[in-house]
Design a protein around this motif. Sequence first.
Motif, PDB file in Angstrom:
ATOM      1  N   UNK A 150     -25.320  61.390 -19.565  1.00  0.00           N
ATOM      2  CA  UNK A 150     -26.378  62.006 -19.613  1.00  0.00           C
ATOM      3  C   UNK A 150     -26.406  63.398 -20.008  1.00  0.00           C
ATOM      4  N   UNK A 151     -25.443  64.405 -19.667  1.00  0.00           N
ATOM      5  CA  UNK A 151     -25.401  65.636 -20.020  1.00  0.00           C
ATOM      6  C   UNK A 151     -24.825  65.898 -21.427  1.00  0.00           C
ATOM      7  N   UNK A 152     -24.713  64.934 -22.313  1.00  0.00           N
ATOM      8  CA  UNK A 152     -24.526  65.107 -23.662  1.00  0.00           C
ATOM      9  C   UNK A 152     -25.479  64.710 -24.257  1.00  0.00           C
ATOM     10  N   UNK A 153     -26.779  64.160 -23.772  1.00  0.00           N
ATOM     11  CA  UNK A 153     -27.950  63.772 -24.397  1.00  0.00           C
ATOM     12  C   UNK A 153     -29.155  64.418 -24.193  1.00  0.00           C
ATOM     13  N   UNK A 154     -28.819  65.661 -23.254  1.00  0.00           N
ATOM     14  CA  UNK A 154     -30.286  66.476 -22.977  1.00  0.00           C
ATOM     15  C   UNK A 154     -30.557  67.275 -24.117  1.00  0.00           C
ATOM     16  N   UNK A 155     -31.905  67.016 -24.463  1.00  0.00           N
ATOM     17  CA  UNK A 155     -32.510  67.899 -25.605  1.00  0.00           C
ATOM     18  C   UNK A 155     -32.851  69.271 -25.175  1.00  0.00           C
ATOM     19  N   UNK A 156     -33.263  69.438 -23.829  1.00  0.00           N
ATOM     20  CA  UNK A 156     -33.497  70.766 -23.339  1.00  0.00           C
ATOM     21  C   UNK A 156     -32.750  70.967 -22.055  1.00  0.00           C
ATOM     22  N   UNK A 157     -31.324  71.159 -22.116  1.00  0.00           N
ATOM     23  CA  UNK A 157     -30.659  71.373 -20.855  1.00  0.00           C
ATOM     24  C   UNK A 157     -30.879  72.822 -20.281  1.00  0.00           C
ATOM     25  N   UNK A 158     -31.092  72.783 -18.847  1.00  0.00           N
ATOM     26  CA  UNK A 158     -31.242  73.754 -17.896  1.00  0.00           C
ATOM     27  C   UNK A 158     -29.757  74.440 -17.973  1.00  0.00           C
TER      28      UNK A 158
END
Length: 229
Positions: A150-158
């Motif tokens: 899921x962390x490879x797929x984030x559009x707007x990572x915090x």
Amino acid sequence: MVNLKQALDELRANIEPDRASQMATTYKQSRLVLGLSASTLNNLSKSWRQSLSTQERVELAKALWETDIFEARITAAKLLTQARLRPDAAAWELIQDWVPQLDSLAIADHACVAGQKRLAADRSRINIVQGWVTSDHIWQRRAALIITLPWAKLNFPKPKDLEIREQVLGWAAIYVNDKEWIIQKSIAQWLKNLSKHDANRTQEFLKIYGSRMKGFAQKEASTHLSDFE
């Protein structure tokens, strides 16, 4: 409440004749395969989730997994694949128990998807996953990348998400020296997903480490990078 006997009876009631042998070959299984469709497993697990408390769900998932039946293990994982699962400490503990037992793609992927939900619910659990990276068990090493997809797929990572993303890329950098197919495939899968959301970071990784990856993995990782050389 659905107990183990009832669950197994429902699974067996939905067996499709002649499907088991085909599935055993396709999924390379030596364990018992009943011969059930994916849609059947989805429907049954959804029905059971609706009728069980969180604790009952964990208990049934544990019992199903311990049968070592192919579909039972997949259904066990599906019982815990839900974003809102409270409290979820017991579910996370159970998934951790499963990881060292993983030995095939289909079961491993479903278990990791369940783990993804628990990791997203408490990102501090990434510290536990970190310990899998140096495991002697190849499927546990692979799980470290699949559970963090899921962390490879984030559009707007915090900012915290970016920290985790970099942490996982650090693991991938270690894994490039492992020539086992399933490890190389997991690196490629992670980078391919990342490339859709952060092409520059993916290119950067491949420029440094791509030459140390298997050809198929490098090619898959760069699928969406039209300007990658």
